[in-house]
Design an enzyme around this catalytic site. Structure first.
Site, mmCIF file in Angstrom:
data_model
loop_
_atom_site.group_PDB
_atom_site.id
_atom_site.type_symbol
_atom_site.label_atom_id
_atom_site.label_comp_id
_atom_site.label_asym_id
_atom_site.label_seq_id
_atom_site.Cartn_x
_atom_site.Cartn_y
_atom_site.Cartn_z
ATOM 1 N N CYS A 72 0.859 -1.178 0.000
ATOM 2 C CA CYS A 72 0.000 0.000 0.000
ATOM 3 C C CYS A 72 0.901 1.236 0.000
ATOM 4 C CB CYS A 72 -0.862 -0.035 1.265
ATOM 5 S SG CYS A 72 -1.841 1.452 1.511
ATOM 6 N N CYS A 190 -0.582 3.445 -6.643
ATOM 7 C CA CYS A 190 -1.512 2.856 -5.682
ATOM 8 C C CYS A 190 -1.645 1.412 -6.136
ATOM 9 C CB CYS A 190 -2.865 3.565 -5.742
ATOM 10 S SG CYS A 190 -4.174 2.685 -4.856
#
Ligand code: DGL
Length: 271
Positions: A72, A190
């Site tokens: 992440c 992302c």
């Protein structure tokens, strides 16, 4: 065999897991997604760091994790120093691939057009000091534009849950880049976004997409070779082990998508 933890707020870590599991076989994968605090891109930095540290302190010990991948960007660009301070296992972060994108952009730049990279990430990641430093260190000579969006994160999750991607909406979100002045190289900053790579390419056909997945797999492989795993454990679970932090209807649906990737039943982990 090592216990490898993949961690994300949601299903984005699957893009990293796909890279890892292709090359690093024979390990026990554990996937923890913090759906109780999803989306991370909208959390304040202080809440994010407190939450991730709280989760890791207990999860890593309870599940004998040997190596953790923070799959992440939103978390990695802020919480790594705090996490490394309280844990002794190796922790691999996933951060936007600004450096390789800048190298690619410089190399393949079209004559007469300035090299331009775009960063597509969450609102959290584009506002990070860490991200500004990456740009300063590796792309200070290039044009860099950034877009932070949570809508695309949700779109990626919906796609995995079986919903069709709304290409028209995606085109609108990416409209600022679909012209002559747009970037030649786009960082998918992302982990959810490689899951939409085909659709993003449909909207921006001339643009080279770059993510961090393969580099992370190489890094984990390198660290695994250095791990002092004295005990050779028998593979306890053939399947990957899946954990969420809130058993919701959506999490149960998500578990079905995870099962297609080789994960077993959904467990709930509350720190
Ligand atoms: N997958 C995460 C990332 O790479 C973030 C998604 C979210 O906002 O929760 O940044």
């Amino acid at each position: 065999m090592a216990n490898i933890l993949i961690f994300d707020s949601g299903m984005g870590g699957l893009s990293v897991y796909r890279e890892l599991s292709q090359t690093l076989t024979g390990h026990q994968y554990l996937y923890l997604f913090d759906n109780a605090y999803f989306p991370y891109g909208e959390l304040s930095e202080s809440r994010l760091v407190a939450r991730v540290v709280e989760l890791f302190r207990s999860f890593v010990i309870q599940h004998s994790v040997d190596i953790a991948v923070i799959a992440c960007n939103t978390a990695s660009t802020h919480v790594l120093p705090a996490l490394r301070e309280c844990l002794t296992i190796p922790i691999v972060g996933v951060v936007p691939a600004i450096k390789p994108a800048a190298e690619y952009s410089r190399q393949y730049q079209t004559v007469g057009k300035p090299a331009h990279i775009g960063l597509l990430a969450t609102p959290g990641t584009v506002s990070r000091h860490y991200t500004a430093e990456l740009v300063q260190s590796f792309a200070a000579d290039l044009q860099v534009s950034m877009l932070g969006t949570t809508e695309l994160v949700t779109m990626a999750e919906d796609k995995l849950a079986g919903q069709a991607v709304d290409l028209e909406r995606l085109q609108q979100i990416l409209a600022l880049w679909s012209n002559e002045e747009g970037p030649d190289t786009l960082v998918l900053g992302c982990t959810h976004f490689p899951l939409l790579a085909a659709e993003i390419s449909q909207c921006l056909p001339q643009v080279k997409l770059i993510d961090s997945g393969a580099a992370i797999a190489r890094r984990v492989n390198h660290l695994l070779l250095e791990l002092p795993i004295t005990q050779v454990l028998a593979l306890q679970h053939q399947q990957g082990r899946l954990f969420c932090t809130a058993t919701t209807k959506k999490a149960l649906q998500q578990a079905r998508a995870f099962s297609k990737e080789g994960f077993g039943e959904l467990n709930c982990f509350v720190p």
